[in-house]
Structures are given as C-alpha cells and as structure tokens.
Enzyme design. Structure first.
Site, PDB file in Angstrom:
ATOM      1  N   LYS A 112       0.831  -1.201   0.000  1.00 36.24           N
ATOM      2  CA  LYS A 112       0.000   0.000   0.000  1.00 36.24           C
ATOM      3  C   LYS A 112       0.870   1.258   0.000  1.00 36.24           C
ATOM      4  CE  LYS A 112      -3.923  -2.032   2.533  1.00 36.24           C
ATOM      5  NZ  LYS A 112      -4.680  -1.993   3.821  1.00 36.24           N
ATOM      6  N   ALA A 162      -1.315   0.592   6.852  1.00 37.36           N
ATOM      7  CA  ALA A 162      -1.475  -0.552   7.758  1.00 37.36           C
ATOM      8  C   ALA A 162      -2.439  -1.550   7.162  1.00 37.36           C
ATOM      9  CB  ALA A 162      -1.969  -0.080   9.131  1.00 37.36           C
ATOM     10  N   ASP A 163      -2.280  -2.808   7.566  1.00 39.60           N
ATOM     11  CA  ASP A 163      -3.215  -3.845   7.157  1.00 39.60           C
ATOM     12  C   ASP A 163      -3.349  -4.851   8.299  1.00 39.60           C
ATOM     13  OD1 ASP A 163      -4.603  -4.771   4.432  1.00 39.60           O
ATOM     14  OD2 ASP A 163      -4.066  -6.539   5.617  1.00 39.60           O
ATOM     15  N   THR A 164      -4.589  -5.169   8.632  1.00 35.56           N
ATOM     16  CA  THR A 164      -4.877  -6.102   9.718  1.00 35.56           C
ATOM     17  C   THR A 164      -5.475  -7.376   9.150  1.00 35.56           C
ATOM     18  OG1 THR A 164      -5.265  -4.284  11.283  1.00 35.56           O
ATOM     19  CG2 THR A 164      -6.160  -6.441  11.871  1.00 35.56           C
ATOM     20  N   GLY A 185       0.136  -5.265  10.156  1.00 37.46           N
ATOM     21  CA  GLY A 185       1.376  -4.814   9.560  1.00 37.46           C
ATOM     22  C   GLY A 185       1.320  -3.315   9.343  1.00 37.46           C
TER      23      GLY A 185
END
Length: 202
Positions: free
Chosen positions: A58, A75-77, A112
């Site tokens: 991203k 961010a990525d969950t 992340g």
C-alpha cells in the site's frame, strides 16, 4: 501534549475510522489520503508476512506523490485461524461463516505497518495479538452480522463492537492492535524518526 515535528508531516493512508481515532487520541496531527490499492498477496506468505507485505504494498502506491518532508503510514490487519488468513468478508454469508469458525477458539490478529518517507526511508513492522472467543450461538452471530455489518473488518468482527464485549474472553497482546493499529509500536517508530515530541505544560 504530543505533537508532530513541524519539519515532517504525517500522512495516514487509511479509510479506517478506528485508525484515524487512534492517531487522534495519540495527539498527532496528520493528513488523510486515499487511493485504491490491490490487496491480494502471494500465496506462499505466512501470517505476519502477509500483513507486512500488504502494508508495504500500500505504501509503495503513495511513493511517487510524497513530498520530501512527508511520511506516509499504511497498515493492514489480518485474522489468522490456524494457518488460514481471514480477511474482509465478501458478504454476510461469508461473515457468518468466519464467525462460526472463530467462535469457541483462539485466533491470532496481525497488523502490519509501513512508514515510508518522501526521501525513500522505509520501516515495516507488525504486531501480534491472540484473541479467544467463547462459544457463540447462531442467533448471536446472526444478530451481530445484521446489526453491525462487519464487512469492512478482517475476520468479520471488530473488538470494539458488541461482539467484542460479549464474546472475547481472553486477549494476549495489544487491544489496539486488534482495532487496527499497534499504537505503542507506531509511537516508538515515530519517535525514532524524530517526528514526535512531548510538550511539557508551562
């Protein structure tokens, strides 16, 4: 009060109201920028690697437009049950299926994070939280899916929602990480970049 250093500007690349609120609660100033980014990932990646890959992927989408004094935060969950990644459900049926799998079990939540500066400096990290759900009835799952429409949430649930209050029996790690941003790690990284200072009361 905390503040961002005037010489560096923070850009949040997320449409998540939870991430926005967490940064606001930290006392940080930031600008929100949004663009569509493909969220697919290579199948060989495992757990935390997926979250870190997506966050970095991203961030790279914003690299061409970053000014030298800007730092973008992406961010990525993801939710992992055993070795399966449960991302955002496509529809209510998939949301019900995910919650049915999660109920009565312990799963892992990884977020992340990538911090990318306009000068090319990049930091990627992730945080892990173990979450245990009690057994849920089909009626409880149906109520939550219909009432809260958790289609924008990894694993089809938000820990801050009704289901988090009634179903989570144990949590090992950062609660805020489950919400979508490990703010303790973010603060530390921003400190190391020299982006935040604490203003003492006069």
């Amino acid at each position: 009060m905390p503040s961002t250093r005037p010489t560096l500007r923070l850009v949040l690349a997320s449409n998540s109201p939870r991430r926005r609120q967490l940064l606001t609660d930290l006392g940080l100033r930031y600008e929100v920028r949004l663009r569509e980014v493909d969220e697919s990932f290579p199948p060989h990646l495992h757990r935390a690697e997926v979250a870190e890959f997506l966050a970095a992927h991203k961030a790279e989408a914003y690299r061409p437009d970053l000014a030298p004094d800007e730092v973008v935060l992406t961010a990525d969950t993801i939710v992992c049950l055993d070795d399966d990644v449960l991302n955002k459900p496509a529809d209510e049926a998939e949301a019900r299926a995910m919650l049915t799998r999660l109920q009565g079990r312990t799963h892992d939540v990884y977020t992340g994070v990538c911090l990318l500066s306009g000068t090319g400096q990049r930091t990627v990290f992730s945080d892990q939280t173990r979450v245990t759900f009690r057994a849920l009835t089909p009626a409880e799952i149906e109520f939550y899916v219909r009432q809260y429409q958790p289609l924008d949430k990894a694993g089809a649930y938000g820990a801050q929602d009704w289901i988090g209050m009634v179903a989570v029996t144990k949590l090992e790690g950062s609660y805020f990480n489950v919400m979508g941003l490990p703010v303790h790690r973010v603060w530390k990284e921003l400190e190391q970049l020299g982006m935040v200072t604490l203003q003492q009361p006069s």
